[in-house]
Design an enzyme around this catalytic site. Structure first.
Site, PDB file in Angstrom:
ATOM      1  N   HIS A  60      60.114-101.100  24.724  1.00  0.00           N
ATOM      2  CA  HIS A  60      59.856-101.084  26.357  1.00  0.00           C
ATOM      3  C   HIS A  60      58.777-100.197  26.549  1.00  0.00           C
ATOM      4  CE1 HIS A  60      63.274-100.000  29.490  1.00  0.00           C
ATOM      5  NE2 HIS A  60      62.855 -98.667  29.361  1.00  0.00           N
ATOM      6  N   HIS A  91      55.648 -99.513  29.188  1.00  0.00           N
ATOM      7  CA  HIS A  91      55.268 -98.645  30.129  1.00  0.00           C
ATOM      8  C   HIS A  91      54.432 -97.984  30.103  1.00  0.00           C
ATOM      9  CE1 HIS A  91      59.642 -97.605  32.121  1.00  0.00           C
ATOM     10  NE2 HIS A  91      59.832 -97.822  30.742  1.00  0.00           N
ATOM     11  N   GLU A 129      60.881-100.274  35.256  1.00  0.00           N
ATOM     12  CA  GLU A 129      61.590-100.689  33.824  1.00  0.00           C
ATOM     13  C   GLU A 129      61.724-102.230  33.698  1.00  0.00           C
ATOM     14  OE1 GLU A 129      63.938 -98.974  31.739  1.00  0.00           O
ATOM     15  OE2 GLU A 129      62.606 -97.633  32.429  1.00  0.00           O
ATOM     16  N   ASP A 159      68.686 -91.672  39.479  1.00  0.00           N
ATOM     17  CA  ASP A 159      67.257 -91.532  38.891  1.00  0.00           C
ATOM     18  C   ASP A 159      66.427 -92.441  39.474  1.00  0.00           C
ATOM     19  OD1 ASP A 159      66.906 -93.166  36.478  1.00  0.00           O
ATOM     20  OD2 ASP A 159      68.018 -94.471  36.434  1.00  0.00           O
ATOM     21  N   HIS A 219      67.049 -97.492  36.478  1.00  0.00           N
ATOM     22  CA  HIS A 219      68.012 -98.282  35.428  1.00  0.00           C
ATOM     23  C   HIS A 219      68.938 -98.963  36.051  1.00  0.00           C
ATOM     24  CE1 HIS A 219      65.329 -94.275  33.650  1.00  0.00           C
ATOM     25  NE2 HIS A 219      65.181 -95.508  32.783  1.00  0.00           N
TER      26      HIS A 219
HETATM   27  C1  LIG Z   1      65.631 -99.502  26.690  1.00  0.00           C
HETATM   28  C2  LIG Z   1      65.085 -98.281  26.598  1.00  0.00           C
HETATM   29  C3  LIG Z   1      65.387 -97.657  27.548  1.00  0.00           C
HETATM   30  O1  LIG Z   1      66.431 -97.866  28.451  1.00  0.00           O
HETATM   31  O2  LIG Z   1      64.772 -96.113  26.999  1.00  0.00           O
HETATM   32  C4  LIG Z   1      65.087 -94.672  27.835  1.00  0.00           C
HETATM   33  C5  LIG Z   1      66.180 -94.184  27.663  1.00  0.00           C
HETATM   34  C6  LIG Z   1      67.416 -94.739  26.321  1.00  0.00           C
HETATM   35  C7  LIG Z   1      66.864 -92.930  28.201  1.00  0.00           C
HETATM   36  C8  LIG Z   1      66.482 -92.466  29.530  1.00  0.00           C
HETATM   37  C9  LIG Z   1      64.718 -93.277  29.736  1.00  0.00           C
HETATM   38  C10 LIG Z   1      64.507 -94.681  28.851  1.00  0.00           C
HETATM   39  C11 LIG Z   1      63.262 -95.063  29.260  1.00  0.00           C
HETATM   40  O3  LIG Z   1      61.996 -95.187  28.304  1.00  0.00           O
HETATM   41  O4  LIG Z   1      62.984 -95.478  30.310  1.00  0.00           O
HETATM   42 ZN   LIG Z   2      62.086 -97.157  30.527  1.00  0.00          ZN
END
Ligand SMILES: CCC(=O)Oc1c(C)cccc1C(=O)O
Ligand SMILES: [Zn+2]
Ligand SMILES: [Ca+2]
Ligand SMILES: [Ca+2]
Length: 317
Positions: free
Chosen positions: A143, A147, A167, A227, A232
Site C-alpha cells: 500500500h 503511494h 487510497e 480525513d 480512507h
Molecule cells: C493499509 C495501510 C494504511 O492504510 O496505512 C495507513 C495507516 C495505517 C494510517 C494512516 C494512513 C495510512 C495510509 O498509508 O494511507
Molecule cells: Zn494510504
C-alpha cells in the site's frame, strides 16, 4: 562503500523466519539490499519522529531480537513489493528508474500509522492494542509503496474523490502484491497488524467495505472534510469495484463477470499509469479504466464489459 552482499536471517513480526539480503561493511551487517534497483535501505527511528534515523546494523547478521522484527519485515516486504512491480509490470521501483527504497521503522512512540512521506516509508510500532508494528503486513508495505508509484505517475491529489482513488489504488496493489507472493492472501487490508489481540478483523475489507463502515456505493459516499474528505472511507467504493472486477458477483442488482486478479491488476495499472491524472474523480476514473481495458482487450471484449458493470454496480457512471 566497499563491502559485500550477504544473506542474513531474521524473525518477522508474526514470528516467522526469513532470509534477508544484507551488506557487510566494516565488520557490520547493514539492512541494505544492493540487489534491487538502486538499493533497499532500512533505518531505525529509535522511537523518535526523526527520518531517516540510523542505518540499521547488526553484529552477527541474525535479526532475531524483538526490536529487530519491525525492521526485518520492512526490509523483506520492500523486496517482495519491488519484485512484484518488476516481475509483473516490468517497473523498476516506484519511479521506474530504480529509485532507492528507504524505510524507517520504530518511527515515533506508540505510533498507530504507516505512510509514504513523499520520499520514504515510515512505520510506527502501534500502541499494541490497535496496531502492532505496522511493517508486519505485506499488504501495508505494498500500500505504502503504491503511494510512491501513484505520486510518480497519476499524482492523484490526496483529497476528496481523487484522494479516495489514490487510497484505493494503494489497497488494490497492496492486495495484489499479497496474492502474487501468496502470503496468506485475502481481500482484507492490514489484517496481520490490526488489533493483535483480536483475530479475524482488519483495517478495511475490499470485498465488503461496509464491515469497517465504509461505503460500497457512490450514493453512500462521505461528503465531509474529515480525513482529507474521507480518502480512507470513499476508497471503499473503488475497492468494491476492483474486487468485483476481479472476482465477479452481483451488487445492488448488477451482475459483474470476474476477469481474475491478474487482468484486474493489468487494467488498473494501465489506468493509473496512463490515464488517471492529478484531478481524476470517480466518473473520470471509470472512463480511464474502460479505456485501459479497451487498449488491452478490445472495445467489445468481456473485460471492458466487466469494467463497465463493476463501476455501474457501485453507482459510478
Ligand atoms: C493499509 C495501510 C494504511 O492504510 O496505512 C495507513 C495507516 C495505517 C494510517 C494512516 C494512513 C495510512 C495510509 O498509508 O494511507
Ligand atoms: Zn494510504
Ligand atoms: Ca543480531
Ligand atoms: Ca490482506
Amino acid at each position: 562503500t566497499s563491502g559485500e552482499v550477504t544473506t542474513g536471517t531474521g524473525t518477522g513480526v508474526l514470528g516467522d523466519t526469513k532470509s534477508l539480503t544484507t551488506f557487510l561493511s566494516g565488520g557490520d551487517y547493514y539492512l541494505y539490499d544492493t540487489t534491487r534497483g538502486q538499493g533497499i535501505e532500512t533505518y531505525d527511528g529509535k522511537n523518535r519522529q526523526i527520518i531517516p534515523g540510523s542505518f540499521w546494523t547488526d553484529a552477527d547478521n541474525q535479526f532475531n531480537q524483538e526490536y529487530d522484527k519491525a525492521a526485518v519485515d520492512a526490509h523483506y516486504y520492500a523486496g517482495v513489493t519491488y519484485d512484484y512491480y518488476k516481475d509483473v509490470f516490468n517497473r523498476d521501483s516506484y519511479d521506474n528508474n530504480g529509485a532507492k527504497l528507504v524505510s524507517t521503522v520504530h518511527y515515533g512512540r506508540d505510533y498507530n500509522n504507516a505512510g509514504w512521506t513523499g520520499s520514504q516509508m515510515v512505520y510506527g510500532d502501534g500502541d499494541g492494542s490497535t496496531f502492532t508494528y505496522l511493517s508486519g503486513s505485506l499488504d501495508v508495505i505494498g500500500h505504502e509503496l503504491t503511494h510512491a508509484v501513484t505520486d510518480s505517475t497519476a499524482d492523484l491529489i490526496y483529497q476528496n474523490e481523487s484522494g479516495a482513488l489514490n487510497e484505493a489504488m494503494s489497497d488494490v496493489f497492496g492486495t495484489l502484491v499479497e496474492f502474487h507472493a501468496n502470503n496468506d492472501p485475502d481481500w482484507l487490508m492490514g489484517e496481520d497488524i490490526y488489533t493483535p489481540g483480536i483475530s479475524g478483523d482488519a483495517l478495511r475489507s475490499m470485498a465488503d467495505p461496509t464491515t469497517s463502515g465504509d461505503p460500497d456505493h457512490y450514493s453512500d459516499r462521505y461528503t465531509g472534510t474529515a480525513d482529507n474528505g474521507g480518502v480512507h472511507t470513499n476508497s471503499g467504493i473503488i475497492n468494491k469495484a476492483a474486487y468485483l472486477l476481479s472476482e465477479g458477483g452481483t451488487h445492488y442488482g448488477v451482475n459483474v463477470s470476474g476477469v481474475g486478479k491478474d487482468k484486474m491488476g493489468d487494467i488498473f495499472y494501465r489506468a493509473l499509469t496512463t490515464y488517471y491524472t492529478a484531478s481524476t474523480n470517480f466518473s473520470q476514473a471509470r472512463a480511464g479504466t474502460i479505456q485501459a481495458a479497451t487498449d488491452l482487450y478490445g472495445a467489445s471484449s468481456a473485460e471492458v464489459q466487466s469494467v463497465k458493470d463493476a463501476f455501474t454496480s457501485v453507482g459510478v457512471n
